[in-house]
Design an enzyme around this catalytic site. Structure first.
Site, PDB file in Angstrom:
ATOM      1  N   SER A   1      61.467 152.104  37.811  1.00  0.00           N
ATOM      2  CA  SER A   1      62.718 151.581  37.266  1.00  0.00           C
ATOM      3  C   SER A   1      62.961 150.184  37.815  1.00  0.00           C
ATOM      4  O   SER A   1      63.118 149.998  39.025  1.00  0.00           O
ATOM      5  CB  SER A   1      63.880 152.498  37.645  1.00  0.00           C
TER       6      SER A   1
ATOM      7  N   HIS B   1      60.504 151.249  33.207  1.00  0.00           N
ATOM      8  CA  HIS B   1      61.806 151.797  32.814  1.00  0.00           C
ATOM      9  C   HIS B   1      62.864 150.711  32.987  1.00  0.00           C
ATOM     10  O   HIS B   1      63.030 150.154  34.076  1.00  0.00           O
ATOM     11  CB  HIS B   1      62.099 153.005  33.708  1.00  0.00           C
TER      12      HIS B   1
ATOM     13  N   ASP C   1      66.704 149.793  32.824  1.00  0.00           N
ATOM     14  CA  ASP C   1      68.054 150.351  32.813  1.00  0.00           C
ATOM     15  C   ASP C   1      69.071 149.333  32.324  1.00  0.00           C
ATOM     16  O   ASP C   1      69.442 148.410  33.051  1.00  0.00           O
ATOM     17  CB  ASP C   1      68.433 150.805  34.230  1.00  0.00           C
TER      18      ASP C   1
ATOM     19  N   MET D   1      72.789 148.562  31.381  1.00  0.00           N
ATOM     20  CA  MET D   1      74.139 149.086  31.618  1.00  0.00           C
ATOM     21  C   MET D   1      75.183 148.054  31.208  1.00  0.00           C
ATOM     22  O   MET D   1      75.001 146.863  31.448  1.00  0.00           O
ATOM     23  CB  MET D   1      74.325 149.422  33.099  1.00  0.00           C
TER      24      MET D   1
ATOM     25  N   HIS E   1      66.290 152.169  28.636  1.00  0.00           N
ATOM     26  CA  HIS E   1      67.244 153.271  28.814  1.00  0.00           C
ATOM     27  C   HIS E   1      68.641 152.684  28.625  1.00  0.00           C
ATOM     28  O   HIS E   1      69.182 152.039  29.523  1.00  0.00           O
ATOM     29  CB  HIS E   1      67.046 153.851  30.234  1.00  0.00           C
TER      30      HIS E   1
ATOM     31  N   MET F   1      72.268 152.643  28.664  1.00  0.00           N
ATOM     32  CA  MET F   1      73.503 153.272  29.148  1.00  0.00           C
ATOM     33  C   MET F   1      74.649 152.376  28.699  1.00  0.00           C
ATOM     34  O   MET F   1      75.280 151.672  29.492  1.00  0.00           O
ATOM     35  CB  MET F   1      73.441 153.414  30.673  1.00  0.00           C
TER      36      MET F   1
ATOM     37  N   MET G   1      68.577 163.215  33.034  1.00  0.00           N
ATOM     38  CA  MET G   1      69.109 162.551  34.223  1.00  0.00           C
ATOM     39  C   MET G   1      69.318 163.559  35.353  1.00  0.00           C
ATOM     40  O   MET G   1      69.939 164.600  35.148  1.00  0.00           O
ATOM     41  CB  MET G   1      70.457 161.883  33.912  1.00  0.00           C
TER      42      MET G   1
ATOM     43  N   ASP H   1      64.791 161.226  35.482  1.00  0.00           N
ATOM     44  CA  ASP H   1      65.303 159.967  36.031  1.00  0.00           C
ATOM     45  C   ASP H   1      66.436 160.209  37.032  1.00  0.00           C
ATOM     46  O   ASP H   1      67.465 160.776  36.683  1.00  0.00           O
ATOM     47  CB  ASP H   1      65.816 159.134  34.837  1.00  0.00           C
TER      48      ASP H   1
END
Ligand code: DX5
Ligand code: ZN
Length: 222
Positions: free
Chosen positions: A9, A32, A34, A36, A65, A67, A139, A177
């Site tokens: 990540s 990965h 992330d 956000m 990913h 979010m 998750m 994750d």
């Protein structure tokens, strides 16, 4: 049984030197990413332009990913940034129908689709879609931050999803994750995970060595 894939990540990487960080994780299969938005989760990270700027540095599979609260608005931007998989959250949608429609859009844009569920969301919530996506991201921490403690209580859900996928003959991969480390990875893999996402367990210290340690911890699956 297929081989376990390691997906570092980037959230835990050195943001002042992403090129150098990517070199250190070249033995991993995936990256990965992330994303956000400070709304869906209480933290803000990076978006498509950062992803685009590192795309040419590696051939690794990029999994975004998301979010974020309104993923639909940004799908084209992420595709344009060069990601291979777009993973959306079940909790970004009021209804499963709304999520299904985004999955359809992701596929139409020509990339692979993933769906993710928070620790508190039962597998039941995505059961009817799981066969039509490429990836199920489970998750094992509350999304928002790296470095949190692995939630052991989610392990039965990984097993439930894995058994369901196997029973139906789907080729959906299960990615896990949050708090994944050489200590927790064996139970995750035992429960049926195919992909291990790890941030702090890889980037804290020497990433090359940490990837090796993670692989060694689950090597009976290779
Ligand atoms: C958390 C992110 C994770 C996080 C994992 O919201 O989705 O991908 O970076 O970090 P570690 O492995 O440190 O728990
Ligand atoms: Zn993540």
């Amino acid at each position: 049984m297929s081989s376990i894939k390691i997906s570092p990540s980037m959230l835990s990487a050195d943001f002042s030197c992403l090129k150098g960080s990517l070199k250190k994780i070249k033995d991993a299969e995936m990256l990965h990413l992330d994303v956000m938005d400070g709304h869906f989760v209480p933290n803000i990270t990076f978006g498509p332009c950062v992803i685009k700027s590192i795309r040419h540095l590696t051939n690794m599979t990029f999994d975004a990913h998301l979010m974020i609260s309104e993923p639909d608005k940004y799908l084209e931007d992420f595709v344009d940034s060069g990601v291979d998989i777009i993973t959306i959250h079940r909790e970004s949608y009021d209804t499963i129908e709304d999520m299904k429609s985004t999955v359809k859009s992701i596929k139409e844009l020509g990339v692979r689709s993933g769906i993710s569920i928070n620790p508190a969301t039962p597998f039941e919530e995505v059961k009817e879609v799981v066969g039509s996506v490429d990836l199920l991201l489970i998750m094992t921490v509350k999304p928002g931050f790296g470095g949190q403690t692995f939630m052991k209580e989610v392990v039965p859900k990984i097993k439930e999803a894995s058994e369901f996928i196997e029973e139906h003959g789907y080729d959906t991969e299960i990615s896990v994750d949050g708090g994944v480390s050489p200590e927790t990875a064996p139970m995750v893999v035992e429960a049926g995970a195919d992909i291990l996402v790890a941030g702090s367990a890889i980037f804290k210290g020497a990433p090359e060595e940490n990837i090796r340690r993670l692989r060694d911890a689950v090597k009976y699956r290779f």
